[in-house]
Design a protein around this motif. Structure first.
Motif, PDB file in Angstrom:
ATOM      1  N   GLY A 183     -46.148  35.471  -4.448  1.00  0.00           N
ATOM      2  CA  GLY A 183     -44.991  35.342  -3.551  1.00  0.00           C
ATOM      3  C   GLY A 183     -44.195  34.068  -3.710  1.00  0.00           C
ATOM      4  N   GLU A 184     -44.626  33.189  -4.622  1.00  0.00           N
ATOM      5  CA  GLU A 184     -43.947  31.898  -4.760  1.00  0.00           C
ATOM      6  C   GLU A 184     -42.766  31.982  -5.723  1.00  0.00           C
ATOM      7  N   GLY A 185     -41.970  30.930  -5.741  1.00  0.00           N
ATOM      8  CA  GLY A 185     -40.812  30.933  -6.624  1.00  0.00           C
ATOM      9  C   GLY A 185     -40.261  29.540  -6.859  1.00  0.00           C
ATOM     10  N   TRP A 186     -39.046  29.486  -7.351  1.00  0.00           N
ATOM     11  CA  TRP A 186     -38.355  28.202  -7.530  1.00  0.00           C
ATOM     12  C   TRP A 186     -36.863  28.412  -7.291  1.00  0.00           C
ATOM     13  N   VAL A 187     -36.191  27.287  -7.030  1.00  0.00           N
ATOM     14  CA  VAL A 187     -34.759  27.357  -6.772  1.00  0.00           C
ATOM     15  C   VAL A 187     -34.086  26.152  -7.426  1.00  0.00           C
ATOM     16  N   VAL A 205     -42.304  32.672 -16.777  1.00  0.00           N
ATOM     17  CA  VAL A 205     -41.427  32.900 -15.622  1.00  0.00           C
ATOM     18  C   VAL A 205     -42.007  32.272 -14.340  1.00  0.00           C
ATOM     19  N   ALA A 206     -43.343  32.176 -14.242  1.00  0.00           N
ATOM     20  CA  ALA A 206     -43.967  31.608 -13.030  1.00  0.00           C
ATOM     21  C   ALA A 206     -43.767  30.088 -13.004  1.00  0.00           C
ATOM     22  N   VAL A 207     -43.960  29.490 -11.831  1.00  0.00           N
ATOM     23  CA  VAL A 207     -44.049  28.032 -11.727  1.00  0.00           C
ATOM     24  C   VAL A 207     -45.499  27.670 -12.035  1.00  0.00           C
ATOM     25  N   LEU A 208     -45.700  26.697 -12.918  1.00  0.00           N
ATOM     26  CA  LEU A 208     -47.064  26.266 -13.246  1.00  0.00           C
ATOM     27  C   LEU A 208     -47.367  24.942 -12.556  1.00  0.00           C
ATOM     28  N   ASN A 209     -48.518  24.874 -11.898  1.00  0.00           N
ATOM     29  CA  ASN A 209     -49.003  23.606 -11.362  1.00  0.00           C
ATOM     30  C   ASN A 209     -50.352  23.342 -11.979  1.00  0.00           C
ATOM     31  N   THR A 210     -50.356  22.507 -12.989  1.00  0.00           N
ATOM     32  CA  THR A 210     -51.561  22.281 -13.783  1.00  0.00           C
ATOM     33  C   THR A 210     -51.941  20.807 -13.653  1.00  0.00           C
ATOM     34  N   PRO A 211     -53.144  20.435 -14.068  1.00  0.00           N
ATOM     35  CA  PRO A 211     -53.588  19.057 -13.824  1.00  0.00           C
ATOM     36  C   PRO A 211     -52.672  17.986 -14.423  1.00  0.00           C
ATOM     37  N   LYS A 212     -52.031  18.266 -15.550  1.00  0.00           N
ATOM     38  CA  LYS A 212     -51.245  17.209 -16.204  1.00  0.00           C
ATOM     39  C   LYS A 212     -49.744  17.429 -16.119  1.00  0.00           C
ATOM     40  N   ALA A 236     -46.440  19.953 -14.052  1.00  0.00           N
ATOM     41  CA  ALA A 236     -45.888  21.110 -13.326  1.00  0.00           C
ATOM     42  C   ALA A 236     -44.644  21.544 -14.084  1.00  0.00           C
ATOM     43  N   VAL A 237     -44.459  22.849 -14.190  1.00  0.00           N
ATOM     44  CA  VAL A 237     -43.381  23.383 -15.035  1.00  0.00           C
ATOM     45  C   VAL A 237     -42.682  24.523 -14.311  1.00  0.00           C
ATOM     46  N   ARG A 238     -41.364  24.499 -14.366  1.00  0.00           N
ATOM     47  CA  ARG A 238     -40.628  25.701 -13.953  1.00  0.00           C
ATOM     48  C   ARG A 238     -39.419  25.874 -14.865  1.00  0.00           C
ATOM     49  N   THR A 249     -35.417  26.526 -15.741  1.00  0.00           N
ATOM     50  CA  THR A 249     -34.155  26.070 -15.158  1.00  0.00           C
ATOM     51  C   THR A 249     -33.116  27.168 -15.325  1.00  0.00           C
ATOM     52  N   ARG A 250     -32.034  27.013 -14.626  1.00  0.00           N
ATOM     53  CA  ARG A 250     -30.935  27.980 -14.692  1.00  0.00           C
ATOM     54  C   ARG A 250     -30.429  28.136 -16.130  1.00  0.00           C
ATOM     55  N   GLU A 251     -30.449  27.041 -16.879  1.00  0.00           N
ATOM     56  CA  GLU A 251     -29.901  27.051 -18.238  1.00  0.00           C
ATOM     57  C   GLU A 251     -30.881  27.589 -19.273  1.00  0.00           C
ATOM     58  N   GLY A 252     -32.105  27.930 -18.869  1.00  0.00           N
ATOM     59  CA  GLY A 252     -33.076  28.452 -19.826  1.00  0.00           C
ATOM     60  C   GLY A 252     -33.973  27.391 -20.427  1.00  0.00           C
ATOM     61  N   GLY A 253     -33.944  26.195 -19.849  1.00  0.00           N
ATOM     62  CA  GLY A 253     -34.895  25.160 -20.251  1.00  0.00           C
ATOM     63  C   GLY A 253     -36.034  25.117 -19.245  1.00  0.00           C
ATOM     64  N   PHE A 254     -36.696  23.958 -19.184  1.00  0.00           N
ATOM     65  CA  PHE A 254     -37.768  23.754 -18.213  1.00  0.00           C
ATOM     66  C   PHE A 254     -37.538  22.465 -17.448  1.00  0.00           C
ATOM     67  N   ALA A 255     -38.041  22.443 -16.220  1.00  0.00           N
ATOM     68  CA  ALA A 255     -38.135  21.207 -15.435  1.00  0.00           C
ATOM     69  C   ALA A 255     -39.611  20.844 -15.388  1.00  0.00           C
ATOM     70  N   LEU A 256     -39.929  19.584 -15.663  1.00  0.00           N
ATOM     71  CA  LEU A 256     -41.329  19.139 -15.739  1.00  0.00           C
ATOM     72  C   LEU A 256     -41.533  17.903 -14.873  1.00  0.00           C
ATOM     73  N   ASP A 257     -42.638  17.864 -14.144  1.00  0.00           N
ATOM     74  CA  ASP A 257     -43.033  16.600 -13.510  1.00  0.00           C
ATOM     75  C   ASP A 257     -44.546  16.550 -13.380  1.00  0.00           C
ATOM     76  N   SER A 258     -45.060  15.420 -12.929  1.00  0.00           N
ATOM     77  CA  SER A 258     -46.517  15.280 -12.760  1.00  0.00           C
ATOM     78  C   SER A 258     -46.788  14.015 -11.963  1.00  0.00           C
ATOM     79  N   ALA A 259     -48.000  13.927 -11.429  1.00  0.00           N
ATOM     80  CA  ALA A 259     -48.367  12.736 -10.657  1.00  0.00           C
ATOM     81  C   ALA A 259     -48.533  11.526 -11.576  1.00  0.00           C
ATOM     82  N   TRP A 260     -49.180  11.711 -12.739  1.00  0.00           N
ATOM     83  CA  TRP A 260     -49.467  10.550 -13.596  1.00  0.00           C
ATOM     84  C   TRP A 260     -48.173   9.932 -14.148  1.00  0.00           C
TER      85      TRP A 260
END
Ligand SMILES: Cc1cc2nc3c(=O)[nH]c(=O)nc-3n(C[C@H](O)[C@H](O)[C@H](O)COP(=O)(O)OP(=O)(O)OC[C@H]3O[C@@H](n4cnc5c(N)ncnc54)[C@H](O)[C@@H]3O)c2cc1C
Length: 378
Positions: free
Chosen positions: A147-151, A241-248, A250-252, A254-265
């Motif tokens: 049921g999750e998603g991204w915007v 297509v899913a949002v990934l929340n992995t140990p190193k 997080a990935v989703r 983007t509208r343009e067909g790329g990815f947005a990435l972030d992480s705690a470290w």
């Protein structure tokens, strides 16, 4: 139904991120006379550089969970009413635990509260949600939350601001504003050029700047907003297509067909310089892109498009701060982590409170006064 007096209320909203813009349009829908003031352009703050994963995964207070689930509900309604398939997706979220840890308890908890969750062994992932490298998934498996998603918040802010203007709302950009007060109440905003906007109510929704702006009025709001960044990649052919929340990482998408990435470290590696500027080293960005590639099927090479860096709004106790600021009647505020998930519902509830003067029970545990210092005994 609102009375004539209520619907003719004048409101100034300071801050053109998702919380300010969604509140402004909800106020305009309720018939208020609204001016939205923001420095720079709309969406130039945290909303323009957010991972914006729509979720209520893992464990938190039941009130916060309920509000987040309502938040997701409002996004679904938005998706049903507005052509938004490019910038608002509900393709699920997948998360797995760091080495040496297990998400078995988190999974049991989510199932127990009815949060839609499936446990997937690494070899099952591809048949449920495509584009993940099974070798990267924890050996115990992963939680899939369908049921999750991204915007993409700037796209939503554009849609909402068009409706706002069509309803008679005014937008003032490139205008840093301060709260104007008189006779012990908020009476509008003063812009950097000295212009004043008179109002019956002021909503301060300046993202990570809220605590400092309230502190200038002697009002304390707990704050733990860290320096943060999201790396946005160039478009890349990949199935995820899913949002990934992995140990190193997080990935989703983007509208343009790329990815947005972030992480705690990678957030922790940001250097805050003496002049307050944020410095992110090339090696941090390269490693974040490599971590992103590692979790994607086929391990495609990811190329940086741009970085969105700045402070991530997080209240001191992690829970949102919404509603009237009791120390200054007429002043309301909105300051929240998970502002993407709560973006529409928070605007709707705040607008109702401002127009009707009736506190919403849904916001009862998120009031600013929980940070007020105990009164000094006489
Ligand atoms: C790296 C990162 C990852 C995130 N991930 C998620 C996630 O996965 N899920 C989720 O739900 N949320 C996430 N968030 C949080 C979410 O993005 C924010 O909570 C939300 O965008 C905040 O919106 P806002 O309107 O409160 O603030 P902002 O978007 O920051 O908007 C505030 C605006 O006020 C303006 N402003 C500041 N001072 C003044 C002034 N004096 N006068 C006029 N204007 C002013 C700023 O320029 C800015 O445009 C993330 C945030 C970051 C940074």
């Amino acid at each position: 139904m609102s009375s004539t007096t209520q619907t003719s209320r004048r409101v100034v909203v300071i801050g053109g991120g998702i919380l300010g813009t969604s509140s402004a349009v909800a106020l305009a829908r309720r018939g208020a006379d609204v001016t939205l003031v923001t420095d720079r352009s709309l969406a130039s703050g945290a909303s323009g550089r957010s991972l914006a994963w729509l979720n209520s995964a893992a464990q938190r207070s039941s009130e916060y969970h309920a509000l987040r689930v309502l938040g997701i509900d409002r996004w679904r309604t938005f998706a049903a009413q507005i052509p938004s398939a490019e910038f608002l997706r509900f393709d699920g979220g997948l998360m797995w635990a760091p080495e040496g840890e297990s998400y078995a308890e988190t999974f049991a908890y989510e199932r127990g509260i009815g949060y839609d969750a499936r446990w997937l062994a690494p070899e099952e992932v591809a048949s449920v949600t495509p584009g993940v490298d099974p070798a990267a998934v924890a050996a115990e498996g992963a939680i899939f939350n369908p049921g999750e998603g991204w915007v993409e918040l700037p796209s939503v802010i554009e849609v909402l601001s068009r409706e706002f203007v069509a309803r008679g709302g005014r937008i003032v950009t490139d205008a840093g504003a301060e709260i104007a007060s008189s006779g012990g109440r908020a009476v509008g905003a003063v812009l950097a050029n000295g212009d004043r906007i008179e109002a019956d109510a002021v909503l301060l929704a300046t993202g990570p700047d809220v605590p400092a702006q309230l502190a200038a009025l002697g009002i304390t709001i707990g704050d733990q907003s860290p320096a943060a960044f999201v790396a946005f990649t160039k478009p890349v052919a990949a199935e995820l297509v899913a949002v990934l929340n992995t140990p190193k990482v997080a990935v989703r998408r983007t509208r343009e067909g790329g990815f947005a990435l972030d992480s705690a470290w990678s957030e922790e590696e940001i250097e805050v310089r003496d002049d307050g500027s944020l410095h992110i080293s090339d090696s941090t960005v390269e490693r974040l892109l490599a971590e992103g590639s590692r979790v994607l099927a086929g391990n495609p090479s990811l190329e940086l498009d741009h970085i969105g860096a700045g402070y991530k709004p997080i209240p001191g106790d992690g829970e949102p701060v919404f509603g009237a600021v009791p120390q200054l009647p007429g002043l309301f505020t909105a300051f929240s982590h998970s502002g993407a998930t709560l973006g529409l519902i928070a605007g709707e509830l705040l607008a109702d409170e401002i127009v009707d003067g009736e506190p919403s029970p849904l916001l009862a545990t998120f009031r600013p006064e929980r940070y007020a210092e105990s009164p000094v005994p006489a």
